[in-house]
Design a protein around this motif. Structure first.
Motif, short mmCIF file in Angstrom:
data_model
loop_
_atom_site.label_atom_id
_atom_site.label_comp_id
_atom_site.label_asym_id
_atom_site.label_seq_id
_atom_site.Cartn_x
_atom_site.Cartn_y
_atom_site.Cartn_z
N ALA A 571 0.83 -1.21 0.00
CA ALA A 571 0.00 0.00 0.00
C ALA A 571 0.87 1.26 0.00
O ALA A 571 0.57 2.23 -0.72
CB ALA A 571 -0.93 -0.01 1.22
N ASP A 572 1.95 1.25 0.77
CA ASP A 572 2.84 2.42 0.80
C ASP A 572 3.55 2.63 -0.52
O ASP A 572 3.84 3.77 -0.91
CB ASP A 572 3.88 2.24 1.92
N ARG A 573 3.85 1.52 -1.23
CA ARG A 573 4.50 1.66 -2.53
C ARG A 573 3.55 2.28 -3.56
O ARG A 573 3.97 3.06 -4.42
CB ARG A 573 4.96 0.29 -3.03
N LEU A 574 2.29 1.90 -3.48
CA LEU A 574 1.32 2.37 -4.47
C LEU A 574 0.78 3.76 -4.13
O LEU A 574 0.59 4.59 -5.03
CB LEU A 574 0.17 1.37 -4.57
N TRP A 575 0.50 4.01 -2.85
CA TRP A 575 -0.05 5.30 -2.42
C TRP A 575 0.70 5.79 -1.20
O TRP A 575 0.22 5.68 -0.06
CB TRP A 575 -1.54 5.16 -2.10
N PRO A 576 1.91 6.32 -1.37
CA PRO A 576 2.72 6.76 -0.23
C PRO A 576 1.98 7.79 0.62
O PRO A 576 1.50 8.82 0.12
CB PRO A 576 3.96 7.38 -0.89
N GLY A 577 1.87 7.49 1.93
CA GLY A 577 1.26 8.42 2.86
C GLY A 577 -0.24 8.57 2.71
O GLY A 577 -0.82 9.49 3.32
#
Length: 809
Positions: A571-577
């Protein structure tokens, strides 16, 4: 004449040693134990690491992989099929090559069915390795994956070495195939557990999706070629792949950074086994050096005790050479006896040692005592004789004739320094092993207390592969698996059940490129993520934390709504933060979009040493993918307090629902956790034993030196006490002398350990090779042991009766 004289010296030496049984037994025991440990490890190293591979001209065989610094791929990765095609057609420095992979699949005969490891290779594998069958023929391109070649172990176990096996049809990996050959017992490529090989071909027309990395490539270099030259050529050839085979923009960027890796095949096949074995062999050699220093000190004691005898012989005309020869004969007899004892100890200890070696080390079944082991033992014994005897013999060959009038008592300053130097060497070498063991202990502690993202206790996992006409589509398999999960959940004591395609610590996950909706900032073609399939209460069973959203329901599998679950890292790789819940993703080459319905914690998939992988979990019936994808043999996981004993009940249930399918890969997750640490645990155990032995020998050496000094200085100590010296002062006198020697040994040992511990390298976890805490603790331990070894003779000295000491003089 010289030969007869030498035999005579050995006979006389044997008689003298029989007159000193305590000394002889001690020396033979110490050297025999140390040489025996070294011989045991030599047997393993010689067979596993030093014996050449059982292939034609193995020095020309290489393994080819790739790297792409700055890309999303691992630091090193296997090639893709188009690499093999390009290299095979255009390389001038490679004579032959083969693509290969391995995996477990079902083998069926008329009366037996099991899940075994198979090799999936190009037909050129056998010609590349220069291997010939002992029965039948090798595959050719025209066979087109319709044949199999059996390993010797499979031929023996399944077919009773029947030569009529040729031409027989077996069902291997889901298809009927004809047996065309049987390999010899030494052919076990790429690992000992590979039972058969399914050969095929790879042509340029077969490449429809370049970039499917991960396959092994073995090649034979042309005469005169070098690994460096081959690597340069293959790197150049790889740059032309996008032009020939196309591929995505990310594939083109990877190829731009691609560098070929070419290493000797034996280095690749041995993998991680080489470093621990070399370290342990070095540790055993250090123990032998410590033993030699200990025995040298005992020899010096014996020389000092025979000083009057040597002085008399020198005064009567004996030459130094004759005196040296006399003493060398004694240590040679002792060393040869120790060699015989070492062989007996090695023969007894080797089977237990081999059982402790972690799985995956090749050719262990070939390890044993042979002619090379006997020759090595003889060489080690002779070397030990030289190391133990040369200094004492030289020292004893020059007796001080003036001391004949003094009764031959008292040690010279030169003797003190020589004996102290040997104790310093023992202390330093023991500290090196002690520090190495300490670093491994800290690594093991760190691994055991690492949070992998799941709970390994009370979990049982297994697989089976149903094979029946009613199972064809993704939904067919999904309904079967979900129904079987219900049957498993009904077993007594089962708390929860789930399934996954790749169970952690047992099987790695594949990768795919994933694009987030509207994610132009990711370069347009997405990010590379690992993926797997799951169903049931998998996350609850594994105790993987659900951070937000929900787990899959039965509807997600049966209707393929296009829902997915992401790990936190994905999830962090696709939508950081940002919040991933409710957002959509799309796989590279697909048209459908899939919705994120849950986010779970990251897990360590391959081992506790690796960082958690960003992971995408797909539902069981993955019909949103073009053409449909599904799992035909997932890993089921059960949480139960009966994880160690529930296997028979599960196996009975498998036979009930799928009698045609054997249960395989049956493990407890706790067992897989232990197996993942087997290499470190084995090295720690063996190095720990050698460190303890060296510590004991070092303490005995110091105790022996100080006890001898107390005996030699009894008159001086008696005078001191007669003049009013207190017992505490006498103890302090001896302890300070021991502390000085140990302190110097610790200083030398720390310097040596700074070099040795760097070789531990990849075995360490969470601790640096030069760790101040470990160095300090082990140094203090060595000082403490030295103090104890010093205190015992110091207490003996403080109890001397001054009158008795002076009367003896």
């Amino acid at each position: 004449m010289a030969f007869g004289s030498a035999i005579g010296e050995l006979v006389h030496a044997t008689r003298r040693l029989r007159g000193a049984p305590g000394f002889t037994i001690t020396v033979v025991g110490v050297l025999g134990l140390a040489i025996g440990a070294l011989v045991s490890l030599f047997c393993v190293v010689n067979t596993v690491l030093l014996d050449p591979l059982p292939y034609a001209q193995p020095e020309r065989l290489v393994y080819v992989a790739g790297s792409a610094p700055g890309s999303e791929l691992p630091a090193e990765f296997g090639v893709a099929p188009e690499f093999y095609v390009q290299y095979h057609e255009q390389s001038r420095q490679l004579e032959d090559m083969a693509l290969y992979d391995t995996g477990t699949s079902t083998l069926r005969t008329a009366d037996r069915v099991e899940r075994i490891r198979m090799g999936f290779t190009t037909f050129s594998l056998f010609s590349t390795l220069g291997a010939q069958p002992i029965l039948g023929r090798l595959p050719v391109a025209a066979d087109e994956s319709r044949v199999v070649v059996l390993s010797h172990s499979l031929w023996s176990a399944w077919f009773g070495r029947d030569t009529g096996v040729l031409g027989r049809t077996v069902k291997a990996s889901g298809k009927d195939r004809t047996v065309i050959g049987v390999m010899g017992p030494q052919f076990r490529f790429p690992s000992d557990d590979t039972m058969l090989w399914i050969p095929g071909t790879v042509e340029a027309r077969d490449i429809d999706k370049p970039g499917d990395f991960g396959e092994g490539l073995v090649a034979r270099m042309a005469p005169g070629a070098t690994r460096e030259g081959v690597a340069r050529e293959l790197t150049t050839l790889a740059l032309r792949l996008p032009e020939r085979f196309g591929g995505s923009p990310s594939y083109a960027r990877t190829i731009e950074k691609h560098q070929a890796i070419v290493r000797p095949l034996d280095q690749q096949l041995l993998g991680a086994a080489a470093r621990p074995l070399w370290i342990l062999l070095a540790a055993a050699a250090i123990v032998l050096l410590i033993a030699c220093a200990n025995v040298a000190n005992l020899m010096l004691v014996r020389v000092e005790g025979r000083h009057r005898e040597m002085a008399m012989r020198r005064a009567l005309g004996a030459t130094r050479v004759e005196l040296i020869r006399t003493q060398v004969a004694e240590i040679l007899v002792v060393a040869l006896a120790a060699g015989v004892l070492a062989l007996a100890l090695a023969a007894a200890a080797l089977p237990a040692f081999l059982r402790a070696v972690p799985a995956g080390v090749p050719r262990l079944d070939e390890v044993g005592l042979d002619a090379s082991s006997v020759l090595f033992t003889l060489a080690a014994a002779i070397l030990a004789a030289v190391l133990c005897g040369i200094l004492p013999a030289w020292r004893g060959s020059s007796p001080n004739l003036a001391r004949l009038r003094e009764g031959g008592r008292g040690m010279t300053r030169r003797s003190h320094w020589l004996r102290d130097g040997l104790v310093i060497a023992q202390t330093a070498l023991a500290l090196v092993l002690l520090i190495g063991s300490g670093l491994l202990v800290r690594s093991a502690y760190g691994l055991w207390h690492t949070d992998p993202g799941y709970d390994t206790e009370d979990v049982f996992t297994f697989q089976f592969a149903p094979d029946r006409p009613g199972l064809k589509t993704a939904n067919d398999y999904a309904r079967f698996d979900l129904a079987f999960l219900d049957r498993l959940a009904a077993l007594p004591g089962v708390q929860s059940v789930g399934l996954v395609e790749n169970v952690p610590l047992n099987e790695g996950t594949a990768t795919m490129r994933v694009r987030s909706e509207g994610a132009e900032r990711n370069g347009g073609d997405g990010v590379l993520l690992n993926y797997t399939f799951t169903a049931g209460d998998y996350f609850r069973t594994m105790r993987i934390t659900l951070l937000e959203g929900r787990a899959f329901t039965a509807d997600d599998h049966d209707q393929a709504r296009g829902n997915v679950i992401l790990s936190r890292g994905a999830a962090d790789r696709l939508w950081p933060g940002q919040d991933a819940l409710g957002r959509r993703i799309q796989r590279e080459g697909q048209t459908a979009w899939e919705t994120v319905v849950g986010v779970v914690d990251d897990v360590m998939q391959d081992s506790f040493r690796d960082s958690p992988q960003p992971l995408v979990y797909f539902p069981l019936a993955d019909t949103t993918a073009d053409g449909g994808r599904f799992v035909s043999s997932p890993a089921y996981v059960l949480r139960t307090a009966r994880a160690e004993t529930i296997a028979p009940e599960v196996r009975a249930l498998v036979r009930e629902v799928a009698p045609e399918a054997p249960m395989y890969r049956a493990f407890t997750l706790a067992g897989l956790s232990r197996d993942s640490m087997a290499e470190l645990s084995f090295t720690l155990l063996t190095l720990g034993i050698t460190a303890a032995l060296s510590l004991l020998l070092g303490a005995i050496g110091l105790y022996g030196v100080l006890s001898y000094i107390v005996g030699e200085r009894s008159r001086e100590i008696g005078v001191r006490m007669a003049l009013g010296a207190r017992a505490a002062q006498v103890r302090r006198l001896v302890v300070v002398q021991g502390a000085r020697v140990v302190g110097m040994g610790v200083g030398v040992g720390v310097i040596a350990a700074l070099l040795f511990t760097r070789t531990l390298g990849s075995l360490l976890f969470g601790v640096q090779p030069v760790d101040p805490t470990t160095f300090a603790l082990m140094g203090l331990t060595m000082i403490g042991v030295g103090w104890l070894a010093s205190y015992l003779p110091a207490r003996q000295a403080s109890r001397l009766d001054p009158v008795e000491s002076l009367r003896k003089e």
